[in-house]
Design an enzyme around this catalytic site. Structure first.
Site, PDB file in Angstrom:
ATOM      1  N   GLU A  38      -0.439  -6.809  22.276  1.00 24.52           N
ATOM      2  CA  GLU A  38       0.208  -5.637  22.866  1.00 24.52           C
ATOM      3  C   GLU A  38      -0.779  -4.857  23.742  1.00 24.52           C
ATOM      4  O   GLU A  38      -1.993  -4.886  23.466  1.00 24.52           O
ATOM      5  CB  GLU A  38       0.793  -4.735  21.753  1.00 24.52           C
ATOM      6  CG  GLU A  38      -0.245  -4.118  20.844  1.00 24.52           C
ATOM      7  CD  GLU A  38       0.381  -3.360  19.672  1.00 24.52           C
ATOM      8  OE1 GLU A  38       1.250  -3.900  18.977  1.00 24.52           O
ATOM      9  OE2 GLU A  38      -0.039  -2.198  19.470  1.00 24.52           O
ATOM     10  N   ARG A  73      -1.677  -8.496  -2.246  1.00 28.37           N
ATOM     11  CA  ARG A  73      -2.881  -9.172  -2.744  1.00 28.37           C
ATOM     12  C   ARG A  73      -3.068  -8.884  -4.232  1.00 28.37           C
ATOM     13  O   ARG A  73      -3.384  -9.739  -5.015  1.00 28.37           O
ATOM     14  CB  ARG A  73      -4.108  -8.672  -1.988  1.00 28.37           C
ATOM     15  CG  ARG A  73      -4.455  -9.504  -0.787  1.00 28.37           C
ATOM     16  CD  ARG A  73      -5.606  -8.911  -0.062  1.00 28.37           C
ATOM     17  NE  ARG A  73      -5.412  -7.468   0.104  1.00 28.37           N
ATOM     18  CZ  ARG A  73      -6.193  -6.672   0.805  1.00 28.37           C
ATOM     19  NH1 ARG A  73      -7.245  -7.154   1.390  1.00 28.37           N
ATOM     20  NH2 ARG A  73      -5.939  -5.383   0.925  1.00 28.37           N
ATOM     21  N   HIS A  92       5.009   0.385  19.397  1.00 28.56           N
ATOM     22  CA  HIS A  92       3.991   0.847  18.432  1.00 28.56           C
ATOM     23  C   HIS A  92       4.070   2.370  18.222  1.00 28.56           C
ATOM     24  O   HIS A  92       3.110   3.101  18.500  1.00 28.56           O
ATOM     25  CB  HIS A  92       2.587   0.431  18.908  1.00 28.56           C
ATOM     26  CG  HIS A  92       1.595   0.344  17.783  1.00 28.56           C
ATOM     27  ND1 HIS A  92       0.587  -0.593  17.729  1.00 28.56           N
ATOM     28  CD2 HIS A  92       1.451   1.099  16.660  1.00 28.56           C
ATOM     29  CE1 HIS A  92      -0.137  -0.414  16.634  1.00 28.56           C
ATOM     30  NE2 HIS A  92       0.370   0.610  15.969  1.00 28.56           N
ATOM     31  N   ILE A  93       5.226   2.805  17.711  1.00 31.35           N
ATOM     32  CA  ILE A  93       5.465   4.253  17.573  1.00 31.35           C
ATOM     33  C   ILE A  93       5.746   4.670  16.137  1.00 31.35           C
ATOM     34  O   ILE A  93       6.268   5.766  15.897  1.00 31.35           O
ATOM     35  CB  ILE A  93       6.642   4.718  18.473  1.00 31.35           C
ATOM     36  CG1 ILE A  93       7.920   3.916  18.173  1.00 31.35           C
ATOM     37  CG2 ILE A  93       6.258   4.637  19.947  1.00 31.35           C
ATOM     38  CD1 ILE A  93       9.186   4.499  18.797  1.00 31.35           C
ATOM     39  N   ILE A 152       6.040  -3.567  11.037  1.00 33.28           N
ATOM     40  CA  ILE A 152       5.428  -2.294  11.475  1.00 33.28           C
ATOM     41  C   ILE A 152       3.940  -2.320  11.146  1.00 33.28           C
ATOM     42  O   ILE A 152       3.286  -1.278  11.143  1.00 33.28           O
ATOM     43  CB  ILE A 152       6.090  -1.059  10.821  1.00 33.28           C
ATOM     44  CG1 ILE A 152       6.066  -1.142   9.294  1.00 33.28           C
ATOM     45  CG2 ILE A 152       7.487  -0.839  11.347  1.00 33.28           C
ATOM     46  CD1 ILE A 152       6.309   0.189   8.606  1.00 33.28           C
ATOM     47  N   ALA A 153       3.419  -3.535  10.841  1.00 31.09           N
ATOM     48  CA  ALA A 153       2.029  -3.616  10.370  1.00 31.09           C
ATOM     49  C   ALA A 153       1.072  -3.742  11.555  1.00 31.09           C
ATOM     50  O   ALA A 153       0.498  -2.739  12.009  1.00 31.09           O
ATOM     51  CB  ALA A 153       1.892  -4.774   9.405  1.00 31.09           C
ATOM     52  N   ARG A 154       0.890  -4.939  12.055  1.00 33.38           N
ATOM     53  CA  ARG A 154       0.009  -5.189  13.193  1.00 33.38           C
ATOM     54  C   ARG A 154       0.474  -6.444  13.908  1.00 33.38           C
ATOM     55  O   ARG A 154       0.973  -7.379  13.267  1.00 33.38           O
ATOM     56  CB  ARG A 154      -1.434  -5.437  12.724  1.00 33.38           C
ATOM     57  CG  ARG A 154      -2.291  -4.218  12.593  1.00 33.38           C
ATOM     58  CD  ARG A 154      -2.611  -3.563  13.939  1.00 33.38           C
ATOM     59  NE  ARG A 154      -3.435  -2.386  13.801  1.00 33.38           N
ATOM     60  CZ  ARG A 154      -2.998  -1.145  13.561  1.00 33.38           C
ATOM     61  NH1 ARG A 154      -1.707  -0.909  13.436  1.00 33.38           N
ATOM     62  NH2 ARG A 154      -3.841  -0.139  13.465  1.00 33.38           N
ATOM     63  N   GLY A 210       0.852  -1.188   0.000  1.00 33.13           N
ATOM     64  CA  GLY A 210       0.000   0.000   0.000  1.00 33.13           C
ATOM     65  C   GLY A 210       0.886   1.236   0.000  1.00 33.13           C
ATOM     66  O   GLY A 210       2.059   1.178  -0.363  1.00 33.13           O
ATOM     67  N   ILE A 254       2.249   2.954   2.420  1.00 40.04           N
ATOM     68  CA  ILE A 254       3.446   2.932   3.284  1.00 40.04           C
ATOM     69  C   ILE A 254       4.507   2.009   2.671  1.00 40.04           C
ATOM     70  O   ILE A 254       5.691   2.354   2.625  1.00 40.04           O
ATOM     71  CB  ILE A 254       3.075   2.497   4.718  1.00 40.04           C
ATOM     72  CG1 ILE A 254       2.105   3.525   5.329  1.00 40.04           C
ATOM     73  CG2 ILE A 254       4.320   2.365   5.589  1.00 40.04           C
ATOM     74  CD1 ILE A 254       1.436   3.067   6.632  1.00 40.04           C
TER      75      ILE A 254
END
Ligand code: GLV
Length: 328
Positions: A269, A179, A287-288, A238-240, A156, A158
């Protein structure tokens, strides 16, 4: 005429609260208390709108007790805290905060990759612990970024930002899997080549994960995927949380099946898998990735803009389930 009531579920910039107070009767959590799901639902019960962050779960259970709720504006690009189907079924508009964080988050992804590959935090801990008594030729030797193969899973905005940094700034060869494949013009702009997920895993020197979380991407990187990676490779998430099987990753790091990892997001988290805390070859951040003041302010203002637009009869800027607007 009375103002609509909204809830701001977490502490946020005072100037954004003040802005919202011009339009709404605001209940805000400036004390940043941790609310249970039941408490969040109870506070939302009499509200027409909510300003949420990625940790505030809005699902059928919450919606069932909040019949007056019309919109939830997330101060995050990711929205896996929303059960979008349940929100759509309840006629509640969901909005997120894309675009304004793209470059800042791409900067961070690149920084985390560099810190991971060059063992920056590991070597700092060594120095701070007073263990540095003499220089050695191979001390904390890591792997190069320039000229290496950068793999990106999830292409995407990012992911594209990270690709451009790698290709244009560091002469990296960029490969990606997504995808859907980017169109040729965008691939050329990012200097990125589309490959299968398997080839991505097998070929990347540095693999960065930037895909959204969904049940389909749960544990997209687990033991089997880690086994395909080069023993010299690094992995950055850095996604989830939940996209990586953190237990499998900790085992792979411990056994040096991959060289190192950099993680900004974690399963469950703010808890972190204890095995990750025990391995040295992982850079851990809380998560920054989007955390610069201008970017966080822009994200908060975008969430506020969505609430204001919705309640002043304008089109919200970044709706996730616009079908709800058509029904109203
Ligand atoms: C941060 O993780 C976001 O989704 O904005």
């Amino acid at each position: 005429m009375s103002k609509p009531k909204i809830l701001i579920a977490r502490a946020v910039f005072p100037e954004v609260v003040a802005r919202l107070e011009e339009y709404f009767e605001v209940e805000s959590n400036q004390a940043d208390e941790t609310w249970s799901k039941a408490e969040l639902a109870a506070r939302l019960r009499d509200k027409a709108g909510a300003f949420t962050t990625g940790g505030d779960r809005i699902d059928a259970g919450v919606l069932a007790v909040c019949p007056g709720l019309k919109i939830c504006a997330n101060m995050a690009v990711g929205y896996n805290n929303f059960d979008l189907d349940a929100m759509t079924a309840a006629g509640v508009l969901a909005t997120n905060a894309p675009d304004v964080l793209t470059e800042t988050t791409a900067d961070f992804g690149f920084a985390l990759m560099m810190a991971t590959a060059r063992r920056i935090t590991e070597s700092e801990h060594y120095l701070r612990a007073g263990q540095w008594t003499k220089w050695r030729y191979d001390m904390f030797s890591g792997s190069d970024i320039h000229g290496a193969t950068l793999g990106i899973l999830g292409m995407g905005r990012i992911g594209q930002g990270i690709a451009k940094r790698g290709a244009l700034g560091f002469g990296m060869k960029v490969i990606y899997h997504n995808r859907s494949r980017l169109d040729a013009a965008l691939e050329a702009e990012c200097q990125a080549s589309y490959v299968s997920k398997e080839e991505l895993l097998k070929t990347a020197d540095h693999l960065v994960l930037v895909l959204p979380y969904s049940p389909a991407s749960h544990h997209a990187i687990g033991a089997a995927e880690l086994a395909l990676m080069k023993p010299t490779a690094t992995l950055v998430n850095i996604a989830r949380g939940g996209i990586v099987d953190d237990a499998a990753l900790a085992a792979a790091l411990k056994d040096k099946r991959i060289a190192a990892a950099g993680l900004d997001v974690f399963e469950g988290e703010p808890l972190v898998h204890p095995d990750l805390l025990d391995v040295p070859n992982v850079v851990l951040t809380p998560h920054i990735a989007s955390a610069t003041i201008p970017t966080r302010l822009a994200m908060a203002n975008l969430a506020a803009d969505n609430l204001i637009a919705f309640f002043t009869g304008k089109k919200p800027l970044t709706p996730l389930n616009p079908a709800v607007l058509a029904i109203k």
